[in-house]
Design an enzyme around this catalytic site. Structure first.
Site, short mmCIF file in Angstrom:
data_model
loop_
_atom_site.label_atom_id
_atom_site.label_comp_id
_atom_site.label_asym_id
_atom_site.label_seq_id
_atom_site.Cartn_x
_atom_site.Cartn_y
_atom_site.Cartn_z
N ASP A 1 0.80 -1.25 -0.02
CA ASP A 1 -0.08 0.15 -0.06
C ASP A 1 0.74 1.14 0.06
OD1 ASP A 1 0.78 -0.33 2.75
OD2 ASP A 1 -1.48 0.11 3.54
N ASP B 1 -5.68 -0.31 5.85
CA ASP B 1 -6.46 -0.56 7.07
C ASP B 1 -7.50 0.31 7.08
OD1 ASP B 1 -4.36 -2.27 6.99
OD2 ASP B 1 -3.44 -1.29 8.71
N GLY C 1 -2.66 -8.00 13.94
CA GLY C 1 -2.62 -7.64 12.57
C GLY C 1 -3.78 -7.24 12.02
N GLU D 1 -1.98 8.14 12.41
CA GLU D 1 -0.66 7.05 12.61
C GLU D 1 0.71 7.78 12.32
OE1 GLU D 1 -0.75 4.01 13.49
OE2 GLU D 1 -3.01 3.40 13.47
N SER E 1 -5.75 -4.66 12.35
CA SER E 1 -6.04 -3.33 12.57
C SER E 1 -6.72 -2.82 13.52
CB SER E 1 -6.37 -2.80 11.06
OG SER E 1 -5.50 -3.25 10.08
N SER E 2 -6.65 -2.97 14.56
CA SER E 2 -7.60 -2.36 15.80
C SER E 2 -7.49 -0.76 15.91
CB SER E 2 -7.24 -2.88 17.23
OG SER E 2 -5.96 -2.77 17.39
N SER E 3 -6.32 -0.48 15.32
CA SER E 3 -5.85 1.00 15.74
C SER E 3 -6.51 1.73 14.29
CB SER E 3 -4.53 1.35 15.76
OG SER E 3 -3.96 0.83 14.75
N SER F 1 -12.18 4.19 28.29
CA SER F 1 -11.80 2.80 27.86
C SER F 1 -12.01 1.52 28.23
CB SER F 1 -10.31 3.01 27.22
OG SER F 1 -9.99 1.90 26.49
N GLY G 1 -3.41 -6.34 18.45
CA GLY G 1 -1.88 -7.05 18.12
C GLY G 1 -1.91 -8.06 17.21
C1 GLA Z 1 -0.02 -2.38 8.37
C2 GLA Z 1 -0.04 -1.02 7.92
C3 GLA Z 1 -0.91 -1.15 6.43
C4 GLA Z 1 -0.09 -1.89 5.69
C5 GLA Z 1 0.27 -3.60 6.39
C6 GLA Z 1 0.95 -4.31 5.44
O1 GLA Z 1 -1.35 -3.11 8.77
O2 GLA Z 1 -0.96 -0.51 8.64
O3 GLA Z 1 -0.75 0.18 5.82
O4 GLA Z 1 1.10 -1.50 5.19
O5 GLA Z 1 0.90 -3.21 7.76
O6 GLA Z 1 0.55 -4.62 4.20
#
Ligand code: GLA
Length: 384
Positions: free
Chosen positions: A37, A171, A123, A159, A125-127, A68, A121
């Protein structure tokens, strides 16, 4: 999704009886196209039924009061325009507000209680889910008229500027644009996208979380990005139209191998090959050929592990076990790396076997339990 009533009770307890509104934004999976990306390439994510959800109401002041749920009901407040809070979870709020103000928006104070079920954590994308939930809520409550695309950029820049991760846009885009039963084929340069139906017959998506949370994740992420940029800078001297790795073919990269640091060269080659794999996977998906998709997914893991250097022994182990199961068409680490989860495409009849095998062997080898995460591809950020 976390129970709305739990948030409401909590809201009433802390902020009195006023009726808040509710917003939610999901985490994501990604079928293929990792670390492409921020190189202007393509990705193929989908939003999932795990989300950050929030009860929120403007309070007519210039203060933001937060609770929270996922941090044992930790409470925190900050003044809009004041200093950034030290806690990272509050910095997401601070960052989104600052990014909105930077773009000319008038954001007032509010009270919010939030929590979620996006595994932290993993992977997933909780953030980004949190940024997109905040963005969608403030956009609605303060009538800000940002488009979804702008909200995605606001999340991404939060971010960059307030968390210190120079992430791409996958994400946030998935969290905002996702749709039930579809993956998003996104061109990360033009932000043109297509919603591609994703319901492979007889195949399930299985996520297995290593439960490894690597502290290097954000610093190494930025290093990878810099290595890609280094490669681009060399190629650009010869091909001035090149802006991003997306524009470079593997032959062009090869032609300048001698001038590129060997490690950066490997990183760049991975990205170029990964972008090509995504194209091939899309073509295979169109034909319903998930055996081919699976092969490409395995190849992605190999590249992420050997060339891009973002895997870890636990992830490699779970993928290696997958290869001994005929019913697993493909498996790979997902997301930024250094921990988090493996995504596997598994024939329905073999799902239970694969999971049981991983659980047993993983426990023996690493002396801890992996976590199986069930997901369905669902809708993006919205008011509920
Ligand atoms: C994280 C980043 C994304 C992307 C992925 C890897 O999730 O937030 O922008 O780069 O890693 O594909």
């Amino acid at each position: 999704m976390i129970d709305k009533n739990l948030l409401l009770e909590n809201y009433k307890k802390h902020f009195g009886d006023e009726e808040p509104r509710f917003f939610t934004a999901p985490g994501r999976i990604n079928i293929i196209g990792e670390h492409t990306d921020y190189n202007g390439g393509f990705v193929l994510p989908g939003a999932v039924d795990k989300a950050i959800t929030m009860a929120i109401k403007p309070n007519g002041t210039e203060y933001v009061n937060l609770i929270s749920v996922d941090h044992d009901d930790a409470a925190l407040f900050f003044r809009i325009g004041g200093p950034q809070p030290k806690e990272q979870w509050a910095s997401y709020f601070y960052g989104v507000i600052e990014e909105m103000r930077e773009r000319g928006a008038k954001v007032g104070g509010f009270n919010a209680v939030f929590g979620g079920d996006v595994p932290l954590g993993a992977g997933m994308s909780s953030s980004a889910a949190l940024e997109c939930c905040i963005g969608t809520a403030l956009n609605t409550l303060f009538d800000l008229h940002f488009t979804r695309e702008e909200l995605a950029k606001i999340g991404q820049m939060t971010e960059h500027h307030y968390i210190g991760v120079r992430c791409g846009i996958m994400d946030q885009f998935a969290s905002l644009f996702g749709q039930k039963g579809h993956v998003v084929r996104l061109d990360c340069r033009s932000l043109e996208y297509q919603l591609v139906p994703f319901k492979p017959k007889g195949i399930e998506i299985v996520l297995i979380d290593t439960m490894v949370k690597h502290l290097l994740a954000s610093s190494e992420y930025n290093v990878r990005r810099a290595q890609c940029e280094e490669g681009v800078a060399v190629i650009k001297k010869y091909l001035p139209n090149v802006e991003l790795l997306r524009d470079v073919t593997i032959e062009e990269l090869e032609a300048h191998r001698d001038e590129i640091d060997p490690m950066s060269f490997r990183r760049c080659a991975f990205v170029i090959n990964e972008n090509k794999r995504l194209m091939d996977a899309c073509a295979a998906m169109e034909k319903g050929d998930f055996v081919e998709v699976g092969k490409l997914v395995y190849a992605t893991h190999e590249g992420l592990s050997q060339e891009y250097g973002v895997s870890c022994p636990e992830l490699d182990f779970i993928v290696d076990i997958a290869k001994t199961h005929e019913s697993v068409l493909g498996a790979r680490m997902m997301g930024g790396g250094f921990g988090g989860c493996v995504i596997a495409l598994v024939k329905k009849e073999g799902v239970a076997d694969y999971i049981a095998d991983v659980k047993e062997k993983y426990q023996l080898k690493f002396d801890k339990d992996p976590r199986v995460i069930e997901v369905e591809i669902s809708d993006g950020a919205r008011e509920i």
